[in-house]
Write an enzyme that holds these catalytic residues in place. Sequence first.
Site, PDB file in Angstrom:
ATOM      1  N   LYS A  90       0.807  -1.221   0.000  1.00  0.00           N
ATOM      2  CA  LYS A  90       0.000   0.000   0.000  1.00  0.00           C
ATOM      3  C   LYS A  90       0.843   1.275   0.000  1.00  0.00           C
ATOM      4  O   LYS A  90       0.341   2.348  -0.281  1.00  0.00           O
ATOM      5  CB  LYS A  90      -1.020  -0.003   1.153  1.00  0.00           C
ATOM      6  CG  LYS A  90      -0.452   0.076   2.556  1.00  0.00           C
ATOM      7  CD  LYS A  90      -1.611   0.099   3.563  1.00  0.00           C
ATOM      8  CE  LYS A  90      -1.215  -0.134   4.985  1.00  0.00           C
ATOM      9  NZ  LYS A  90      -0.272   0.753   5.586  1.00  0.00           N
ATOM     10  N   ASP A  91       2.146   1.162   0.302  1.00  0.00           N
ATOM     11  CA  ASP A  91       3.034   2.334   0.245  1.00  0.00           C
ATOM     12  C   ASP A  91       3.589   2.599  -1.157  1.00  0.00           C
ATOM     13  O   ASP A  91       4.181   3.646  -1.408  1.00  0.00           O
ATOM     14  CB  ASP A  91       4.243   2.153   1.188  1.00  0.00           C
ATOM     15  CG  ASP A  91       3.839   2.124   2.655  1.00  0.00           C
ATOM     16  OD1 ASP A  91       2.757   2.653   2.976  1.00  0.00           O
ATOM     17  OD2 ASP A  91       4.608   1.572   3.466  1.00  0.00           O
ATOM     18  N   ARG A 108      -8.883   7.809   4.497  1.00  0.00           N
ATOM     19  CA  ARG A 108      -9.767   6.709   4.082  1.00  0.00           C
ATOM     20  C   ARG A 108     -10.527   6.130   5.262  1.00  0.00           C
ATOM     21  O   ARG A 108     -11.735   5.878   5.193  1.00  0.00           O
ATOM     22  CB  ARG A 108      -8.911   5.609   3.417  1.00  0.00           C
ATOM     23  CG  ARG A 108      -9.596   4.275   3.237  1.00  0.00           C
ATOM     24  CD  ARG A 108      -8.605   3.192   2.833  1.00  0.00           C
ATOM     25  NE  ARG A 108      -7.619   2.904   3.853  1.00  0.00           N
ATOM     26  CZ  ARG A 108      -7.829   2.128   4.923  1.00  0.00           C
ATOM     27  NH1 ARG A 108      -9.011   1.580   5.116  1.00  0.00           N
ATOM     28  NH2 ARG A 108      -6.872   1.921   5.795  1.00  0.00           N
ATOM     29  N   ARG A 109      -9.815   5.909   6.372  1.00  0.00           N
ATOM     30  CA  ARG A 109     -10.485   5.365   7.561  1.00  0.00           C
ATOM     31  C   ARG A 109     -11.442   6.394   8.154  1.00  0.00           C
ATOM     32  O   ARG A 109     -12.543   6.053   8.582  1.00  0.00           O
ATOM     33  CB  ARG A 109      -9.447   4.954   8.609  1.00  0.00           C
ATOM     34  CG  ARG A 109      -8.651   3.712   8.221  1.00  0.00           C
ATOM     35  CD  ARG A 109      -7.604   3.358   9.274  1.00  0.00           C
ATOM     36  NE  ARG A 109      -6.849   2.168   8.891  1.00  0.00           N
ATOM     37  CZ  ARG A 109      -5.540   2.025   9.060  1.00  0.00           C
ATOM     38  NH1 ARG A 109      -4.832   3.020   9.602  1.00  0.00           N
ATOM     39  NH2 ARG A 109      -4.935   0.923   8.716  1.00  0.00           N
ATOM     40  N   ARG A 157       0.075  10.065  13.836  1.00  0.00           N
ATOM     41  CA  ARG A 157       1.145   9.372  13.125  1.00  0.00           C
ATOM     42  C   ARG A 157       1.945   8.572  14.134  1.00  0.00           C
ATOM     43  O   ARG A 157       1.696   8.627  15.317  1.00  0.00           O
ATOM     44  CB  ARG A 157       2.056  10.382  12.417  1.00  0.00           C
ATOM     45  CG  ARG A 157       1.505  10.857  11.080  1.00  0.00           C
ATOM     46  CD  ARG A 157       2.616  11.278  10.141  1.00  0.00           C
ATOM     47  NE  ARG A 157       3.469  10.143   9.793  1.00  0.00           N
ATOM     48  CZ  ARG A 157       4.685  10.270   9.290  1.00  0.00           C
ATOM     49  NH1 ARG A 157       5.199  11.462   9.095  1.00  0.00           N
ATOM     50  NH2 ARG A 157       5.399   9.203   8.994  1.00  0.00           N
ATOM     51  N   ARG A 170       1.054   4.607  18.584  1.00  0.00           N
ATOM     52  CA  ARG A 170      -0.394   4.703  18.369  1.00  0.00           C
ATOM     53  C   ARG A 170      -1.182   4.012  19.479  1.00  0.00           C
ATOM     54  O   ARG A 170      -2.134   4.569  20.004  1.00  0.00           O
ATOM     55  CB  ARG A 170      -0.757   4.128  16.998  1.00  0.00           C
ATOM     56  CG  ARG A 170      -0.196   4.980  15.873  1.00  0.00           C
ATOM     57  CD  ARG A 170      -0.525   4.425  14.504  1.00  0.00           C
ATOM     58  NE  ARG A 170       0.165   5.199  13.474  1.00  0.00           N
ATOM     59  CZ  ARG A 170      -0.341   5.481  12.279  1.00  0.00           C
ATOM     60  NH1 ARG A 170      -1.531   5.062  11.957  1.00  0.00           N
ATOM     61  NH2 ARG A 170       0.355   6.189  11.409  1.00  0.00           N
ATOM     62  N   CYS A 205      -2.205   8.435  -1.890  1.00  0.00           N
ATOM     63  CA  CYS A 205      -2.730   7.758  -0.702  1.00  0.00           C
ATOM     64  C   CYS A 205      -3.289   8.764   0.286  1.00  0.00           C
ATOM     65  O   CYS A 205      -3.858   8.409   1.286  1.00  0.00           O
ATOM     66  CB  CYS A 205      -1.692   6.838  -0.066  1.00  0.00           C
ATOM     67  SG  CYS A 205      -0.702   7.562   1.193  1.00  0.00           S
TER      68      CYS A 205
END
Length: 319
Positions: free
Chosen positions: A81-82, A129-130, A151, A157, A244
Amino acid sequence: MTEKALRLGTRRSKLAMAQSGQVADAVSQVTGRPVELVEITTYGDTSREHLAQIGGTGVFVAALREALLRGEVDFAVHSLKDLPTAQHEGLVVAAVPVREDPRDVVVARDARKLTDLPRGARIGTGAPRRMAQLNAYARTHGMEIETVPIRGNVDTRIGYVRSGELDAVVLAAAGLNRVGRIDEVTDFLSVDTVLPAPGQGALAIECTADNAELVAALAELDDPFTRAAVTAERSLLAALEAGCSAPVGALADLLADGQFVKEMRLRGVVGTTDGSTLVQLSTTGPVPETHEAALALGRELATEMLAQGAAGLMGERAQ
Protein backbone atom coordinates in the site's frame (compact mmCIF):
# COMPACT_ATOMS: atom_id res chain seq x y z
CA MET A 1 32.71 -21.88 -0.27
CA THR A 2 29.40 -20.35 0.79
CA GLU A 3 27.58 -18.17 -1.69
CA LYS A 4 27.62 -14.43 -1.19
CA ALA A 5 24.75 -13.14 0.92
CA LEU A 6 21.90 -11.37 -0.81
CA ARG A 7 21.32 -7.86 0.59
CA LEU A 8 17.73 -7.02 1.44
CA GLY A 9 16.96 -3.31 1.81
CA THR A 10 14.44 -2.54 4.54
CA ARG A 11 13.06 0.39 6.48
CA ARG A 12 14.11 0.47 10.14
CA SER A 13 10.72 0.41 11.81
CA LYS A 14 9.90 -2.60 13.95
CA LEU A 15 7.15 -3.59 11.52
CA ALA A 16 9.38 -3.26 8.43
CA MET A 17 12.13 -5.27 10.12
CA ALA A 18 9.64 -7.99 11.08
CA GLN A 19 8.18 -8.36 7.61
CA SER A 20 11.61 -8.13 5.94
CA GLY A 21 12.91 -10.83 8.29
CA GLN A 22 10.06 -13.13 7.27
CA VAL A 23 10.78 -12.50 3.57
CA ALA A 24 14.53 -12.98 4.13
CA ASP A 25 13.87 -16.49 5.50
CA ALA A 26 11.65 -17.37 2.53
CA VAL A 27 14.16 -16.01 -0.02
CA SER A 28 16.98 -17.89 1.67
CA GLN A 29 14.98 -21.10 1.31
CA VAL A 30 14.28 -20.68 -2.42
CA THR A 31 17.77 -19.44 -3.35
CA GLY A 32 19.89 -21.45 -0.92
CA ARG A 33 21.80 -18.23 -0.16
CA PRO A 34 22.05 -16.32 3.10
CA VAL A 35 20.18 -13.00 3.22
CA GLU A 36 21.35 -10.01 5.23
CA LEU A 37 19.16 -7.04 6.13
CA VAL A 38 20.44 -3.58 5.18
CA GLU A 39 18.63 -0.86 7.15
CA ILE A 40 17.75 2.29 5.23
CA THR A 41 16.13 5.42 6.68
CA THR A 42 13.42 6.96 4.50
CA TYR A 43 12.03 10.47 4.57
CA GLY A 44 8.66 9.09 5.68
CA ASP A 45 10.33 7.60 8.77
CA THR A 46 12.04 10.81 9.92
CA SER A 47 9.36 13.38 9.06
CA ARG A 48 6.85 14.17 11.79
CA GLU A 49 4.42 15.79 9.37
CA HIS A 50 1.13 14.15 8.48
CA LEU A 51 1.37 11.73 5.59
CA ALA A 52 -0.89 13.82 3.36
CA GLN A 53 1.42 16.83 3.75
CA ILE A 54 4.68 15.07 2.84
CA GLY A 55 3.51 13.74 -0.48
CA GLY A 56 1.55 10.71 0.67
CA THR A 57 2.40 7.51 -1.12
CA GLY A 58 6.05 7.01 -2.01
CA VAL A 59 7.70 8.71 0.96
CA PHE A 60 8.63 5.35 2.49
CA VAL A 61 9.73 3.87 -0.81
CA ALA A 62 12.05 6.35 -2.55
CA ALA A 63 15.17 5.74 -0.44
CA LEU A 64 14.86 1.95 -0.82
CA ARG A 65 14.47 2.29 -4.58
CA GLU A 66 17.50 4.58 -4.81
CA ALA A 67 19.58 2.01 -2.90
CA LEU A 68 18.41 -0.69 -5.36
CA LEU A 69 19.29 1.39 -8.42
CA ARG A 70 22.71 2.27 -6.95
CA GLY A 71 23.40 -1.42 -6.34
CA GLU A 72 23.71 -1.02 -2.55
CA VAL A 73 21.06 -3.70 -2.01
CA ASP A 74 19.91 -6.60 -4.20
CA PHE A 75 16.20 -6.45 -3.42
CA ALA A 76 13.75 -4.60 -1.19
CA VAL A 77 10.52 -5.35 0.64
CA HIS A 78 7.71 -2.80 0.69
CA SER A 79 4.23 -2.74 2.16
CA LEU A 80 2.32 -2.78 -1.09
CA LYS A 81 0.00 0.00 0.00
CA ASP A 82 3.03 2.33 0.25
CA LEU A 83 4.07 1.76 -3.40
CA PRO A 84 3.13 4.47 -5.91
CA THR A 85 0.82 3.04 -8.59
CA ALA A 86 3.11 4.06 -11.48
CA GLN A 87 5.68 1.46 -12.55
CA HIS A 88 9.26 2.51 -11.73
CA GLU A 89 11.66 2.32 -14.66
CA GLY A 90 14.45 -0.18 -14.18
CA LEU A 91 12.72 -1.98 -11.29
CA VAL A 92 10.31 -4.88 -11.20
CA VAL A 93 8.00 -6.28 -8.51
CA ALA A 94 9.30 -9.83 -8.76
CA ALA A 95 6.91 -11.27 -6.15
CA VAL A 96 3.73 -10.49 -4.28
CA PRO A 97 3.53 -13.22 -1.61
CA VAL A 98 0.29 -14.55 -0.10
CA ARG A 99 -1.56 -11.69 1.53
CA GLU A 100 -2.02 -11.27 5.28
CA ASP A 101 -5.42 -10.31 6.73
CA PRO A 102 -6.37 -7.12 4.82
CA ARG A 103 -8.80 -5.81 7.46
CA ASP A 104 -8.54 -2.80 9.72
CA VAL A 105 -8.81 -3.36 13.46
CA VAL A 106 -9.65 -1.34 16.56
CA VAL A 107 -7.54 -1.21 19.71
CA ALA A 108 -9.77 0.45 22.30
CA ARG A 109 -9.87 1.11 26.02
CA ASP A 110 -11.70 -1.41 28.21
CA ALA A 111 -11.64 -4.02 25.39
CA ARG A 112 -14.47 -2.20 23.62
CA LYS A 113 -15.72 -2.86 20.12
CA LEU A 114 -16.42 0.01 17.72
CA THR A 115 -20.13 -0.16 18.49
CA ASP A 116 -19.50 -0.04 22.28
CA LEU A 117 -17.45 3.16 22.27
CA PRO A 118 -18.81 5.95 24.47
CA ARG A 119 -20.62 8.92 22.92
CA GLY A 120 -18.08 11.44 21.62
CA ALA A 121 -15.29 8.83 21.57
CA ARG A 122 -11.98 10.06 20.14
CA ILE A 123 -10.63 7.61 17.55
CA GLY A 124 -7.09 8.03 16.20
CA THR A 125 -6.00 7.19 12.66
CA GLY A 126 -3.56 8.60 10.13
CA ALA A 127 -5.70 7.69 7.12
CA PRO A 128 -8.35 9.95 5.57
CA ARG A 129 -9.77 6.71 4.08
CA ARG A 130 -10.48 5.37 7.56
CA MET A 131 -11.86 8.71 8.77
CA ALA A 132 -14.29 8.92 5.84
CA GLN A 133 -15.66 5.42 6.41
CA LEU A 134 -15.74 5.55 10.22
CA ASN A 135 -17.56 8.89 10.15
CA ALA A 136 -20.01 7.59 7.53
CA TYR A 137 -20.64 4.47 9.64
CA ALA A 138 -21.19 6.61 12.75
CA ARG A 139 -23.66 8.85 10.88
CA THR A 140 -25.75 5.92 9.67
CA HIS A 141 -25.70 4.13 13.05
CA GLY A 142 -26.48 7.10 15.30
CA MET A 143 -23.01 7.17 16.89
CA GLU A 144 -21.10 10.30 17.87
CA ILE A 145 -17.35 9.98 17.32
CA GLU A 146 -14.43 12.30 16.68
CA THR A 147 -11.65 11.11 14.37
CA VAL A 148 -8.22 12.44 15.38
CA PRO A 149 -5.25 12.45 12.92
CA ILE A 150 -2.21 10.64 14.37
CA ARG A 151 1.15 9.37 13.12
CA GLY A 152 3.82 7.12 14.53
CA ASN A 153 4.63 3.46 14.86
CA VAL A 154 2.43 0.77 16.42
CA ASP A 155 3.79 1.43 19.95
CA THR A 156 3.14 5.16 19.67
CA ARG A 157 -0.39 4.70 18.37
CA ILE A 158 -1.45 2.09 20.91
CA GLY A 159 0.22 4.29 23.56
CA TYR A 160 -2.39 7.01 22.93
CA VAL A 161 -5.07 4.54 24.06
CA ARG A 162 -3.09 3.20 27.03
CA SER A 163 -2.47 6.77 28.28
CA GLY A 164 -6.15 7.66 27.95
CA GLU A 165 -5.49 10.40 25.39
CA LEU A 166 -7.66 8.55 22.87
CA ASP A 167 -10.53 6.07 23.31
CA ALA A 168 -9.40 3.94 20.37
CA VAL A 169 -7.04 3.74 17.42
CA VAL A 170 -7.56 2.01 14.09
CA LEU A 171 -4.64 0.03 12.64
CA ALA A 172 -4.06 -2.62 9.98
CA ALA A 173 -4.48 -6.21 11.15
CA ALA A 174 -1.53 -7.31 9.00
CA GLY A 175 0.94 -5.04 10.76
CA LEU A 176 -0.11 -6.19 14.23
CA ASN A 177 0.08 -9.82 13.08
CA ARG A 178 3.60 -9.33 11.77
CA VAL A 179 4.89 -7.75 15.00
CA GLY A 180 3.10 -10.35 17.16
CA ARG A 181 0.58 -7.97 18.79
CA ILE A 182 -2.70 -9.16 17.29
CA ASP A 183 -3.91 -10.16 20.78
CA GLU A 184 -4.25 -6.45 21.66
CA VAL A 185 -7.03 -6.00 19.08
CA THR A 186 -10.45 -5.36 20.63
CA ASP A 187 -12.46 -5.40 17.36
CA PHE A 188 -11.88 -6.62 13.81
CA LEU A 189 -13.67 -4.27 11.42
CA SER A 190 -15.70 -6.00 8.74
CA VAL A 191 -14.75 -4.89 5.23
CA ASP A 192 -18.43 -3.95 4.90
CA THR A 193 -17.77 -1.27 7.55
CA VAL A 194 -14.31 -0.11 6.45
CA LEU A 195 -12.74 -1.11 3.14
CA PRO A 196 -8.94 -1.34 3.48
CA ALA A 197 -6.36 0.64 1.54
CA PRO A 198 -5.59 -0.78 -1.92
CA GLY A 199 -2.96 -3.49 -1.41
CA GLN A 200 -3.31 -3.52 2.40
CA GLY A 201 -1.88 -6.66 3.99
CA ALA A 202 0.22 -7.51 0.93
CA LEU A 203 3.98 -7.13 0.44
CA ALA A 204 5.91 -6.30 -2.72
CA ILE A 205 9.39 -7.74 -3.28
CA GLU A 206 11.21 -5.49 -5.72
CA CYS A 207 14.54 -5.80 -7.53
CA THR A 208 16.23 -4.40 -10.63
CA ALA A 209 14.69 -5.59 -13.89
CA ASP A 210 18.08 -6.59 -15.35
CA ASN A 211 18.86 -9.11 -12.59
CA ALA A 212 17.17 -12.00 -14.41
CA GLU A 213 18.45 -14.71 -12.07
CA LEU A 214 17.13 -12.97 -8.96
CA VAL A 215 13.83 -12.04 -10.65
CA ALA A 216 13.30 -15.74 -11.46
CA ALA A 217 14.23 -16.89 -7.93
CA LEU A 218 11.99 -14.33 -6.20
CA ALA A 219 9.09 -15.23 -8.53
CA GLU A 220 8.80 -18.52 -6.65
CA LEU A 221 7.34 -16.55 -3.73
CA ASP A 222 4.65 -14.95 -5.90
CA ASP A 223 0.98 -15.76 -5.23
CA PRO A 224 -0.99 -15.29 -8.46
CA PHE A 225 -4.34 -14.71 -6.71
CA THR A 226 -2.89 -12.05 -4.40
CA ARG A 227 -1.15 -10.40 -7.33
CA ALA A 228 -4.37 -10.30 -9.40
CA ALA A 229 -6.31 -8.85 -6.45
CA VAL A 230 -3.84 -6.09 -5.59
CA THR A 231 -3.34 -5.26 -9.29
CA ALA A 232 -7.09 -4.65 -9.63
CA GLU A 233 -7.19 -2.57 -6.43
CA ARG A 234 -4.21 -0.42 -7.45
CA SER A 235 -5.59 0.01 -10.96
CA LEU A 236 -8.78 1.43 -9.39
CA LEU A 237 -6.68 3.81 -7.30
CA ALA A 238 -4.59 4.91 -10.30
CA ALA A 239 -7.69 5.47 -12.44
CA LEU A 240 -9.21 7.63 -9.70
CA GLU A 241 -5.95 9.62 -9.91
CA ALA A 242 -5.67 9.50 -6.17
CA GLY A 243 -2.57 9.52 -4.04
CA CYS A 244 -2.73 7.76 -0.70
CA SER A 245 -3.76 11.06 0.88
CA ALA A 246 -7.14 10.66 -0.82
CA PRO A 247 -9.78 8.69 1.03
CA VAL A 248 -9.92 5.67 -1.29
CA GLY A 249 -10.56 2.12 -0.07
CA ALA A 250 -10.53 -0.97 -2.27
CA LEU A 251 -10.59 -4.72 -1.85
CA ALA A 252 -10.65 -7.54 -4.38
CA ASP A 253 -11.64 -10.88 -2.99
CA LEU A 254 -12.13 -14.28 -4.54
CA LEU A 255 -15.54 -15.90 -4.59
CA ALA A 256 -15.25 -19.67 -4.39
CA ASP A 257 -17.77 -22.33 -5.21
CA GLY A 258 -16.69 -25.25 -3.04
CA GLN A 259 -13.08 -25.98 -3.99
CA PHE A 260 -13.05 -23.84 -7.12
CA VAL A 261 -12.44 -20.14 -7.29
CA LYS A 262 -14.99 -18.85 -9.76
CA GLU A 263 -14.95 -15.09 -9.67
CA MET A 264 -13.28 -12.01 -8.30
CA ARG A 265 -15.27 -9.23 -6.66
CA LEU A 266 -13.76 -5.76 -6.52
CA ARG A 267 -15.20 -3.18 -4.15
CA GLY A 268 -14.22 0.47 -4.03
CA VAL A 269 -15.10 3.47 -1.89
CA VAL A 270 -14.19 7.14 -1.96
CA GLY A 271 -15.62 9.80 0.31
CA THR A 272 -15.22 13.04 2.15
CA THR A 273 -13.34 12.67 5.44
CA ASP A 274 -16.36 13.82 7.47
CA GLY A 275 -18.28 10.85 6.07
CA SER A 276 -21.11 13.01 4.72
CA THR A 277 -20.69 11.71 1.17
CA LEU A 278 -19.48 8.27 0.08
CA VAL A 279 -19.44 6.71 -3.36
CA GLN A 280 -19.27 2.95 -2.86
CA LEU A 281 -19.57 0.43 -5.70
CA SER A 282 -18.57 -3.11 -6.54
CA THR A 283 -18.18 -5.28 -9.61
CA THR A 284 -17.80 -9.03 -10.03
CA GLY A 285 -16.21 -10.86 -12.92
CA PRO A 286 -14.08 -13.85 -13.87
CA VAL A 287 -10.77 -14.13 -12.01
CA PRO A 288 -8.31 -12.13 -14.15
CA GLU A 289 -5.95 -14.49 -15.97
CA THR A 290 -3.57 -11.73 -17.08
CA HIS A 291 -2.08 -8.52 -15.70
CA GLU A 292 -4.08 -6.57 -18.33
CA ALA A 293 -7.37 -8.20 -17.26
CA ALA A 294 -6.71 -7.28 -13.61
CA LEU A 295 -5.93 -3.69 -14.64
CA ALA A 296 -9.14 -3.53 -16.69
CA LEU A 297 -11.26 -4.67 -13.74
CA GLY A 298 -9.97 -1.76 -11.65
CA ARG A 299 -10.35 0.78 -14.43
CA GLU A 300 -13.95 -0.25 -15.14
CA LEU A 301 -15.02 0.18 -11.52
CA ALA A 302 -13.19 3.52 -11.28
CA THR A 303 -15.03 4.76 -14.37
CA GLU A 304 -18.37 3.87 -12.75
CA MET A 305 -17.36 5.56 -9.49
CA LEU A 306 -16.31 8.74 -11.32
CA ALA A 307 -19.65 8.73 -13.12
CA GLN A 308 -21.37 8.59 -9.71
CA GLY A 309 -19.54 11.67 -8.47
CA ALA A 310 -16.27 10.33 -7.04
CA ALA A 311 -14.20 12.97 -8.83
CA GLY A 312 -15.61 15.81 -6.76
CA LEU A 313 -14.79 14.09 -3.45
CA MET A 314 -11.06 13.85 -3.79
CA GLY A 315 -9.66 17.28 -3.07
CA GLU A 316 -6.95 17.07 -5.70
CA ARG A 317 -9.44 16.77 -8.53
CA ALA A 318 -12.08 19.25 -7.37
CA GLN A 319 -11.76 22.56 -9.20
